[in-house]
Design a protein around this motif. Structure first.
Motif, short mmCIF file in Angstrom:
data_model
loop_
_atom_site.label_atom_id
_atom_site.label_comp_id
_atom_site.label_asym_id
_atom_site.label_seq_id
_atom_site.Cartn_x
_atom_site.Cartn_y
_atom_site.Cartn_z
N ASP A 194 -13.81 -3.86 5.87
CA ASP A 194 -13.14 -3.84 4.45
C ASP A 194 -11.82 -3.56 4.58
N PHE A 195 -10.70 -4.10 4.30
CA PHE A 195 -9.02 -4.98 4.62
C PHE A 195 -8.28 -4.95 3.68
N SER A 196 -7.50 -3.86 4.71
CA SER A 196 -6.05 -4.01 3.36
C SER A 196 -4.85 -3.94 4.01
N ILE A 197 -3.48 -4.84 3.20
CA ILE A 197 -2.47 -4.69 3.27
C ILE A 197 -1.59 -4.13 2.75
N ILE A 198 -0.25 -2.77 2.38
CA ILE A 198 0.38 -2.60 1.85
C ILE A 198 1.77 -3.48 2.26
N ALA A 252 -0.30 -11.78 7.69
CA ALA A 252 -0.08 -12.86 6.49
C ALA A 252 1.44 -12.12 5.91
N GLY A 253 2.35 -12.62 5.62
CA GLY A 253 3.74 -11.89 5.56
C GLY A 253 3.41 -11.80 3.43
N SER A 254 2.92 -12.32 3.02
CA SER A 254 2.24 -13.41 1.30
C SER A 254 1.12 -12.69 0.92
N ILE A 255 0.89 -12.65 -0.36
CA ILE A 255 -0.56 -12.93 -0.93
C ILE A 255 -0.99 -14.36 -0.47
N THR A 280 1.17 -1.69 6.06
CA THR A 280 0.24 -0.68 6.20
C THR A 280 -0.49 -1.38 6.53
N LEU A 281 -1.65 -1.83 7.59
CA LEU A 281 -3.10 -2.52 7.38
C LEU A 281 -4.39 -1.56 7.52
N ALA A 282 -5.12 -1.71 7.13
CA ALA A 282 -5.92 -0.42 7.41
C ALA A 282 -7.28 -1.54 7.35
N GLU A 284 7.53 -2.36 -3.14
CA GLU A 284 6.40 -2.69 -2.47
C GLU A 284 7.02 -4.86 -3.62
N ALA A 285 6.27 -5.35 -2.07
CA ALA A 285 6.49 -6.65 -1.98
C ALA A 285 5.13 -7.12 -2.26
N PHE A 286 3.92 -6.30 -1.41
CA PHE A 286 2.64 -7.15 -2.63
C PHE A 286 1.52 -6.24 -1.27
N ARG A 287 0.04 -6.71 -2.02
CA ARG A 287 -0.89 -5.66 -1.62
C ARG A 287 -1.97 -6.80 -1.61
N VAL A 288 -2.95 -6.58 -0.40
CA VAL A 288 -3.32 -7.27 -0.70
C VAL A 288 -4.98 -6.54 0.06
N ALA A 289 -6.34 -5.87 -0.95
CA ALA A 289 -7.45 -5.97 -0.75
C ALA A 289 -8.57 -6.39 -0.24
N LYS A 290 -9.74 -6.73 0.70
CA LYS A 290 -10.65 -7.71 0.88
C LYS A 290 -12.03 -7.09 1.73
#
Length: 727
Positions: A448-452, A506-509, A412-414, A460-466
């Protein structure tokens, strides 16, 4: 399959140099002088319809004659769009030098636009376009939904090269401006229908009227439908169809010295996604040492394991804008306030086989608000200028999933984007001949970008917020000389900027990356001439663009899409456009674009694979030749229009894979119309791609997944148009 594709290579035009430019300009000047002398020896006064129409554009935010604007611009009027059968954005590629426009890979609503070798072929919102699109000065930030139909359009202006000072956001490659019909109070009501093969049925209707004293209105509706042209051998389904509905309306009225235009539009598309055909017939499989995936050698048959009707490319978009223009005698103050939103649900089969080799799902929700304020000088002195400020807020979110042989994790991207800029550009004519142009734009952009990411188990596999921000200052310097009333020469240097961003697939951190901004510095020299007493227009230019930190998308061996700053690039080439009014009834036109470019300065990890290779989506040659002939009859005119368009070899991926290379092709179009006297009604027979040429508009070559497939253009189409004007 080879019977469908032109396998012969085209002769390269080779390297370009300053000497080539000098020779070309000298020949142009000699030709111009000869034509002018010949014209002077002819009749002293030419009839009005013996001359070319004087074209006025607003590409530099003010009304100017096309031949007096020192920029490489192609303008297509409503008449051009009709006669040249330009019904959608990607039809324009055959009328403009060094432009490639196709549906983004696998979609039927997103636009893949490359101008002078630079563009974006990633439909995910984390990738910004490199060519800016504007509808009546409202900026369109996403390629999804940008494959617009030419509906209720007055003209289209295409500006090639970086437009960093007046169209600063994401315009390092160029800008495309749609100018729609404005409410003027003129009374008009017309309806148009089109029918053709593949059960084509289009209807358009438009109304222009005066609602009340001082209140003008326009309104238009359209529907467009066509069956598919690819047959799925797995289930018998016919795919790659079209189904679109839309409406647009506007009101115009005056408040004192201010003109107010309120406009709105809505579009609903239920076309299916684009399906790909395998490209490895038995002969090609032997040539490349790969398994056969197109046993019958027919590009119009495919294999897909998606059940009939489950592939989706549902698009809903709408917009609302208020534009004000206030006249302060020697100054115009213009304001553009706009809101737009878009929803797009996409589920496509990318592998071209009857297995789940690579399926993609994404469900995008996008909205934007923008405000732009401009001050434009309107005086008659030696100084003219434009200044403005631009503000944009955009929000995107979507779940996306890649199913590679099994159902994949859902990411889920935002993303929230905030962009601001202030800009100004001025022209100073310091003699009757010479004029200088200088412009500057200061831009600030934050994201402001995020992936869950959640696995199919719900874990949950990974989470990124940037969050990041970027600043840039673009500039332009130009010098032009009005050598005679009919001849303009110009030179310019300018820059362009596209902000940084993120690898949204991206499929991983570890695979997540932040991109640096993409920048360009461009140099251009050109000549615009109008000769033979206004009967012949001949424009030529040479450009050189130096790009740094190109943001490029590539698939790795496992089918993972990576968006990175892969390289820099140097591009150079010629562009020529000419049109001649041979007689009052006969006009011919032609254009030529040449492009010489290579990637360079790759990062260490990419250098061995890509360094020195040709750019993708960058044909070395493109040209078109067209003609229109009018036969005058007592009750009206017969207009005959025909054209040949040629596009040279070009690659579909960074690795320059020969398996999926688009080989050079030529297309033939034709149209014969009867226009009744007074313009009351018309009927036309038309044909597109009359020579039934098939070519690749996009493709994938992922050998580790057994994927080698391509998206095929629409084959020969033909039909009839009817139009009736009630007022």
């Amino acid at each position: 399959m080879n019977q469908f594709l032109n396998q012969r290579g085209q002769a390269s035009l080779g390297k370009f140099s300053v000497m080539h430019v000098a020779v070309a300009l000298a020949v142009s000047a000699l030709t111009m002088n000869a034509a002018t002398a010949q014209s002077a020896a002819a009749t002293p006064e030419a009839k009005a319809d013996d001359k070319l129409e004087n074209i006025v554009v607003t590409a530099q935010r003010r009304e100017e004659e096309l031949q007096k604007v020192p920029v490489a611009i192609t303008t297509l009027s409503a008449k051009d769009l009709e006669q040249k059968q330009i019904r959608r954005l990607d039809d324009m590629k055959f009328e403009i030098p060094n432009v490639v426009v196709e549906p983004a890979t696998g979609t039927s609503s997103a636009a893949k636009i490359f101008m002078r070798g630079v563009g974006t072929d990633e439909s995910l919102f984390s990738a910004d376009p490199s060519v800016a699109i504007y509808i009546d000065d409202v900026y369109i930030p996403r390629v999804t939904g940008a494959l617009f139909d030419m509906f209720d359009i007055t003209r289209v202006e295409v500006l090639r090269g970086p437009q960093g000072t007046l169209y600063g956001r994401n315009a390092p490659g160029g800008a495309i401006r749609y100018v729609t019909a404005k409410p003027t109070g003129a009374e008009k009501f017309e309806i148009e229908g089109r029918a053709g093969n593949f059960h084509r049925l289009d209807v358009r209707a438009s109304v222009s009227t005066k609602l009340a004293d001082g209140v003008d209105a326009t309104f238009g509706v359209m529907s467009k439908a066509r069956d598919g042209y690819l047959k799925n051998l797995t289930n018998g389904d016919v795919v790659n169809d079209e189904q679109i509905y839309g409406a647009r309306g506007s009101l115009g009225f005056n408040i004192g010295s201010t003109r107010v235009t309120v406009a709105g539009d809505i579009l609903r598309q239920r076309s299916g996604p684009q399906y790909a055909s395998g490209v490895l017939d038995p002969a090609a499989a032997v040539r490349f040492g790969r398994p056969v995936n197109n046993a019958d050698g027919d590009l119009l048959t495919i294999q897909s394991n998606l059940p009939a009707g489950t592939g989706r490319n549902d698009l809903d978009q709408s917009g609302f804008s208020v534009v004000t223009s206030t006249d302060f005698a020697s100054l115009e103050w213009r304001n553009i306030v706009a809101y737009r939103k878009m929803d797009n649900t996409l589920y496509i089969d990318l592998d071209g086989t009857n297995a789940t080799g690579f399926h993609l799902f994404q469900d995008q929700r996008q909205s934007q608000t923008s405000y732009e304020s401009q001050l434009i000088s309107t005086g008659k002195g030696p100084l003219s200028w434009t200044a403005g400020a631009f503000f944009l807020t955009e929000q995107n979110d979507q779940p996306t999933r890649q199913d590679i042989f099994a159902t994949g994790a859902t990411n889920t991207l935002a993303q929230t984007v905030k962009a601001t800029a202030v800009y100004g550009q001025a022209d100073y004519r310091f003699s009757p001949v010479w004029k200088m142009t200088a412009g500057i734009r200061s831009s600030h952009e934050s994201k402001d970008f995020s992936i869950i990411s959640v696995r199919t188990t719900g874990v949950e596999a990974f989470r990124v917020a940037k969050s990041d921000s970027w600043n840039n200052t673009d500039w332009k310097l130009g010098l032009d000389a009005q050598l005679t009333r009919e001849v303009l020469g110009y030179v310019s240097a300018s820059t362009g900027f596209k902000s940084g961003g993120y690898n949204g697939r991206a499929g991983s951190i570890a695979a997540f990356t932040t991109l640096r901004p993409e920048t360009v510095r461009s140099y251009e020299i050109g000549l615009k001439t109008t000769m033979a007493d206004g009967k012949w227009r001949f424009n030529i230019n040479y450009f050189k663009n130096d790009y740094k930190d190109l943001q490029l998308t590539a698939f790795d061996a496992n089918g993972v899409s990576n968006l990175t700053n892969a390289s820099s690039a140097e591009l150079k080439g010629f562009e020529l456009e000419t049109v001649a009014q041979i007689t009052s009834n006969w006009q011919i036109n032609a254009h030529l674009g040449t492009l010489d470019g290579k990637y360079k300065n790759y990062s260490a990890v990419n250098n061995g694979t890509f360094s020195g290779k040709a750019l993708k989506q960058a044909p070395k040659q493109q040209y078109g030749i067209g003609t229109n002939y009018r036969i005058r009859l007592e009750g009206g005119n017969v207009n005959i229009n025909a054209g040949i368009k040629h596009v040279g070899d070009h690659y579909q991926n960074l690795a320059t894979s020969e398996v999926i290379k688009t080989n050079a092709y030529s297309l033939v179009d034709g149209r014969v119309a009867y226009d009744a006297k007074g313009g009351k009604w018309s009927v036309a027979l038309w044909g597109k791609n009359l020579n039934n040429k098939l070519y690749y508009t996009g493709a994938f070559d992922i050998s580790a997944l057994g994927i080698a497939d391509a998206y095929i253009n629409v084959p020969r189409t033909y039909g009839v148009d009817l139009r009736y004007r009630f007022k």
